[in-house]
Every structure is written in C-alpha cells, then in structure tokens.
Design an enzyme around this catalytic site. Sequence first.
Site, PDB file in Angstrom:
ATOM      1  N   LYS A  43       4.850   0.546   9.474  1.00  0.00           N
ATOM      2  CA  LYS A  43       4.867   1.804   8.726  1.00  0.00           C
ATOM      3  C   LYS A  43       4.249   2.944   9.519  1.00  0.00           C
ATOM      4  CE  LYS A  43       3.313   0.028   4.737  1.00  0.00           C
ATOM      5  NZ  LYS A  43       2.600  -0.036   3.486  1.00  0.00           N
ATOM      6  N   GLU A  69       0.872  -1.170   0.000  1.00  0.00           N
ATOM      7  CA  GLU A  69       0.000   0.000   0.000  1.00  0.00           C
ATOM      8  C   GLU A  69       0.917   1.229   0.000  1.00  0.00           C
ATOM      9  OE1 GLU A  69      -2.695   0.408   3.335  1.00  0.00           O
ATOM     10  OE2 GLU A  69      -3.536   2.251   2.480  1.00  0.00           O
ATOM     11  N   ARG A  83       5.624 -12.742   9.771  1.00  0.00           N
ATOM     12  CA  ARG A  83       6.247 -11.429   9.585  1.00  0.00           C
ATOM     13  C   ARG A  83       7.626 -11.436  10.216  1.00  0.00           C
ATOM     14  NH1 ARG A  83       2.196  -7.501   8.725  1.00  0.00           N
ATOM     15  NH2 ARG A  83       3.597  -5.744   9.063  1.00  0.00           N
TER      16      ARG A  83
HETATM   17  P1  ATP Z   1       2.900  -2.238   8.011  1.00  0.00           P
HETATM   18  O1  ATP Z   1       2.246  -3.024   9.086  1.00  0.00           O
HETATM   19  O2  ATP Z   1       4.332  -1.908   8.260  1.00  0.00           O
HETATM   20  O3  ATP Z   1       2.118  -1.059   7.561  1.00  0.00           O
HETATM   21  P2  ATP Z   1       1.706  -3.680   5.913  1.00  0.00           P
HETATM   22  O4  ATP Z   1       1.613  -5.145   5.938  1.00  0.00           O
HETATM   23  O5  ATP Z   1       0.484  -2.903   6.233  1.00  0.00           O
HETATM   24  O6  ATP Z   1       2.942  -3.244   6.786  1.00  0.00           O
HETATM   25  P3  ATP Z   1       1.751  -3.494   3.086  1.00  0.00           P
HETATM   26  O7  ATP Z   1       2.155  -2.344   2.255  1.00  0.00           O
HETATM   27  O8  ATP Z   1       0.329  -3.886   3.097  1.00  0.00           O
HETATM   28  O9  ATP Z   1       2.251  -3.151   4.545  1.00  0.00           O
HETATM   29  O10 ATP Z   1       2.683  -4.751   2.818  1.00  0.00           O
HETATM   30  C1  ATP Z   1       3.035  -5.243   1.555  1.00  0.00           C
HETATM   31  C2  ATP Z   1       3.474  -6.673   1.706  1.00  0.00           C
HETATM   32  O11 ATP Z   1       4.585  -6.758   2.595  1.00  0.00           O
HETATM   33  C3  ATP Z   1       2.367  -7.517   2.298  1.00  0.00           C
HETATM   34  O12 ATP Z   1       2.281  -8.708   1.563  1.00  0.00           O
HETATM   35  C4  ATP Z   1       2.818  -7.748   3.705  1.00  0.00           C
HETATM   36  O13 ATP Z   1       2.347  -8.969   4.190  1.00  0.00           O
HETATM   37  C5  ATP Z   1       4.352  -7.726   3.582  1.00  0.00           C
HETATM   38  N1  ATP Z   1       4.950  -7.331   4.849  1.00  0.00           N
HETATM   39  C6  ATP Z   1       4.725  -6.210   5.555  1.00  0.00           C
HETATM   40  N2  ATP Z   1       5.406  -6.202   6.704  1.00  0.00           N
HETATM   41  C7  ATP Z   1       6.111  -7.365   6.739  1.00  0.00           C
HETATM   42  C8  ATP Z   1       7.008  -7.968   7.681  1.00  0.00           C
HETATM   43  N3  ATP Z   1       7.328  -7.360   8.821  1.00  0.00           N
HETATM   44  N4  ATP Z   1       7.525  -9.183   7.375  1.00  0.00           N
HETATM   45  C9  ATP Z   1       7.223  -9.785   6.215  1.00  0.00           C
HETATM   46  N5  ATP Z   1       6.381  -9.288   5.298  1.00  0.00           N
HETATM   47  C10 ATP Z   1       5.821  -8.097   5.547  1.00  0.00           C
HETATM   48 MG    MG Z   2      -1.322  -3.088   4.966  1.00  0.00          MG
END
Ligand code: ATP
Ligand code: MG
Length: 566
Positions: A280, A44, A270
């Site tokens: 984020k 995102e 994760r």
């Molecule tokens: P955050 O919680 O930091 O905002 P998010 O999962 O909301 O992270 P996205 O932009 O939706 O952020 O993530 C894009 C991809 O990266 C998704 O498939 C998510 O599962 C993966 N991802 C995000 N954080 C991690 C992590 N700590 N370890 C592994 N994969 C991750």
């Molecule tokens: Mg997300």
Amino acid sequence: MTTSSHHSPIQPSTTTVSHFIRTIVEGDLGSGLHAAIQTRFPPEPNGYLHIGHAKSICLNFGLAQDYPGSCNLRFDDTNPAKEEAEYAVAIQEDVRWLGFAWNGDVRWASDYFSVLYAFAEELIHQGLAFVDDLNADEIRDYRGTLKEAGRNSPYRDRSVTENLDLFRRMKAGEFADGSKTLRAKIDMTSPNINLCDPVIYRIKRAHHIRTGDAWCIYPMYDYTHCISDALEGVTHSLCTLEFTDHRPLYDWVLDHITIPCHPRQIEFSRLELLYTLTSKRKLLQLVQQGYVADWDDPRMPTIHGMRRRGYTPAGIREFARRIGISKSDNVVDMSVLEGCIREDLEAAAPRVMAVVRPLKVVLTNFEPGVTMARAAGFHPQHPEFGEREVPIARELWIEADDFAEIPPSGWQRLTPGGEVRLRYSYVIRCDEVIRDAVGQVVELRCSIDPATLGQNPVGRKVKGVIHWLSTEHAVPAEIRLYDRLFTVPRPDADKERDFLEFLNPYSLEVVQGWVEAAALTCAPETRYQFERLGYFCADRFDHQPGQKVVFNRAVGLKDTWAKESV
Ligand code: ATP
Ligand code: MG
C-alpha cells in the site's frame, strides 16, 4: 440482448482446493472445539486494497461461506495519522464488489478504545505494564542487539500506583507526544524482539477519523489486534507470515487479561504478483507523485483499479482459489490472474466488433448510399445473449494491422490482390492501395464477391477472416490500451534501486477507434469481447451511454506474458 445480465460462468468453487487452514478448521469443527467458526478481515484504512488483500478476503470470507460461521469486517484504525474515511468507504465497496457480505455492522478497533484502555489498567494492576519515560531512540538503544541482550528500562520498576497515576495522566493529556509510553513488562532478554517489553500505548495528538480528538493516547497494533479478535469471538485469526514472530505477544496479552476467548492465530504466505506491487505504501507513492491517475487507475493492482479495468469478481475469486493458501512463497505471474479473467469473460461477455487502428476501405462495386445488414449473434455458445444487425455499406474501417503490402509468409489477411472474409459478411479483394503525399497507406480500394455472403467462394479457398465496421454506422470511441505497469518482474526487489526506475513508460496508450452501435448505449462497466482484439470494459466514470464511448482493455485474447516473462 442481455449485456446487463452479465452472468458469470465461474461459479462458487465446486472443486475446492483444500489447504492447511481448511484442515485445521475441519479438525476444530469435527472435534467439537467450535460449533461454528468466526473469522475477520482486518484492514487498516490507510490506502486502497490490492490483489494481496483480495487473497485474504477470499480466504476469510470464503471459509465463513464454506463452513458454519461468519466473517467480520474490522478496521484496524489505531494509527490516526495515516487513516482516512475515504479509504474505509472504498474498502467496504471492494469487499461487497468481490461478492462477500460481512457479519452484522462494520467493526472498528476504535469501538474498543475504552475496553482496551481498561485492559491496560488491568495489566498495570498486575504489575505487567509500566509507564516508561524513555523516548523512541532510547528504547531502541536499550533493546540491545543480536549479540547483546537488552537492558531493562530504568523506569521498569515503578510501583503500580505510580504507573496508574502516570497512565491516567497520559490519557488526560498532561504529557507531550512521544514523551511517555505504556509498555508490557515481559522480558528484555527475549530473543524475540516483540517480547522485549513492547510498547502498547503511545501519546499522539492526531485527529482520528472516528473518535476525533477524544483520545491523545492510542493503543499499538499488536495489543489492539488480539483483544479485538477476542472481543468478537474470533476462532481463527488468519494473518500473513510476517506476524509469526508476533504470535507470542498475541498470546501473552490474551493470557494476562480477563477475557473468555482466545483465538488461534494462523499465518499464511503473502501473495506477491509479478510485474506489479503489493504494498500500500508504494502504491500510495504512485498516486501521490502522479505516476498513475489515482488509486483506481486501471494499471493499479488495487481492487478499485482492477474493477475499473474490467476484471470480474468471479475471475479474481477464481484466481485466489488457484493460487492456494500455504506457508511457502506465493510468487505468482500476472498471466495466472489474466487467465482467470479471460476464462470468465470468454463465456460471459457478448462479442461485438471494434476497430482500434482504423484504415479506410472503399468497396468499389458496392452502390453508394445503400446499406445492407446481416444478423449476428452476440455469442456463438450463447444464443440467449441475442443478436443484432451488422450493417455494411460502401465505406468500411478495418484494422490497419490486418493489411500488409509485403506480407510475411503464412499471412492470411489482406494484401494487394489478395482476398479475405469480412466477419459475418462478404469476401473482399484488395484491388488498389491509396497513399498520401509521404507514401503512407491511407485507403484501400476493394471489391466484394457478391456470391460469398454466408457461403464459400467457388473454386478457391479464403482462409482469413477480419473484423470491420461500416464507417457511417460505426460509433467513435476512446479506447485505452493498458500494458504492465513495470518493466521487470520484481520492481521492488533490488534494495539499491528505486522501484520507480522500472515504471513502464508505455503502460497506457489512448487511441481513437470505432465500435459497433450496440456499445454506444451500454451501461458503464459493461464488458465486451471486441472480436480478435480482447476483452474491453466501458469505463466506470468516463463512459456516458448515448454520448461518449470510452472503453478500457481489460485483457487480451491470448496470453502474451507467459512466453515473454522470465
Ligand atoms: P500493505 O503491506 O500493502 O500495507 P498490510 O498488511 O499492511 O498491507 P492491512 O490493511 O494491514 O495491510 O492488511 C489487511 C489484511 O490483508 C491483513 O490480514 C494482511 O495480512 C492481509 N494482506 C495484506 N497484504 C497481503 C498479501 N500481499 N497477501 C495476502 N494477504 C495480505
Ligand atoms: Mg498493516
């Protein structure tokens, strides 16, 4: 010399670490279920990517490299209030910098808004979606609790005709934000909250980075994600464990619309990296409240931050390989990441001398105005990196730490009356210590042993070797020394306390030091080993070749974390 042709010793993993997702992929290719795989990385654009995303990038793009197949980059841009074009630009830059290329053009969930809308009408036609007039609080209320089953919305039994009419009018902008939603009609008694008539469309007047004001209704993530995957022919939709409970909804949507493809969602854990954050939202808070300079502050665990600090793409990819993929907790110490960076730079970075806390040395038996020089290679194992002349003259800088008036036992560096070798040069002896008015040591008077250039002194052993620079040849440099951003391993673990309380006030120290002339003209992002000090990277933005030298410490020479961290 060849600093610019930074070739990386960490090659694409020859020793692949297998894991359960590879096993599934190999099974699906072996059985003929798929001739090739299609993966995607779906960020995102609501912030910069962090080390956790790097794990996901390496997984998705890595699989597409290792097996027949390709990986898409798709922005999940369904929440216009939080998304910005700047983030989308930075994310593309990060994926490329990490060494990956996406299949075809960048995709956007917003490219599918019309198709998503049409599928929503299809659900309505089948009596599987309805327009609800409950507001957010009421929806929560009707959902029930763990003990108490949810109740159906009073609007759940609207006719198909009425639902279609209302949904079209939602799209046409006839209703206020939040006053109506479109919900999937699944099961209010389900123990899985994701199946309790989840909202799939909401009304929100927000300017979208790509579609502008064309839409005032936006599809929800769960609804959008599965359809976007299917539209792109994704075979394996890899996501983190918190989506496990969303999988029944992912499957339900695809099972109830006319779409030929049904990707398989697979969850993995994760990454959590100690002494930093992988959220984020919290990283955004650090930026917005000025605790760090920006998203690319070298203390940040963002890909932009790590890049600016001097971490290498190969080092980060190696880190992703080592931490593996599984469903069990993936809590990793910072020392693992730093170890990967250090290993890469150990072989790849040319070595020069720098002094970060200078102490002046005057060589009393060295003739004033005379310069001598000795050739020294840029890397002991890589003669092809070339060599340069290391000049010596009467005045030198040495590291203040390399002198001790009252040395601890085992001390091998300089001390009054003691000897030490200057790297690539003579053995010197400290004859006199000069102090200022308050007793601070400001200068050492030393003498060289002229018989020790390239050979051992006769009749005695000199063990210590220190780095140094000729003051007249050295180039002034701003040197930024970074330490961990937080003082505790898990700054956001304690729900009673604010993670900001654990910020390390000493995470950045800027010193005025000196470097060899070679470092003056190097390009931004050139990485060196400063002998005995660590690996440093010419700042991407502030280092101006030939004019202003600015280096960031990427990582020290040894692991100082493993022992300290509990
Ligand atoms: P955050 O919680 O930091 O905002 P998010 O999962 O909301 O992270 P996205 O932009 O939706 O952020 O993530 C894009 C991809 O990266 C998704 O498939 C998510 O599962 C993966 N991802 C995000 N954080 C991690 C992590 N700590 N370890 C592994 N994969 C991750
Ligand atoms: Mg997300």
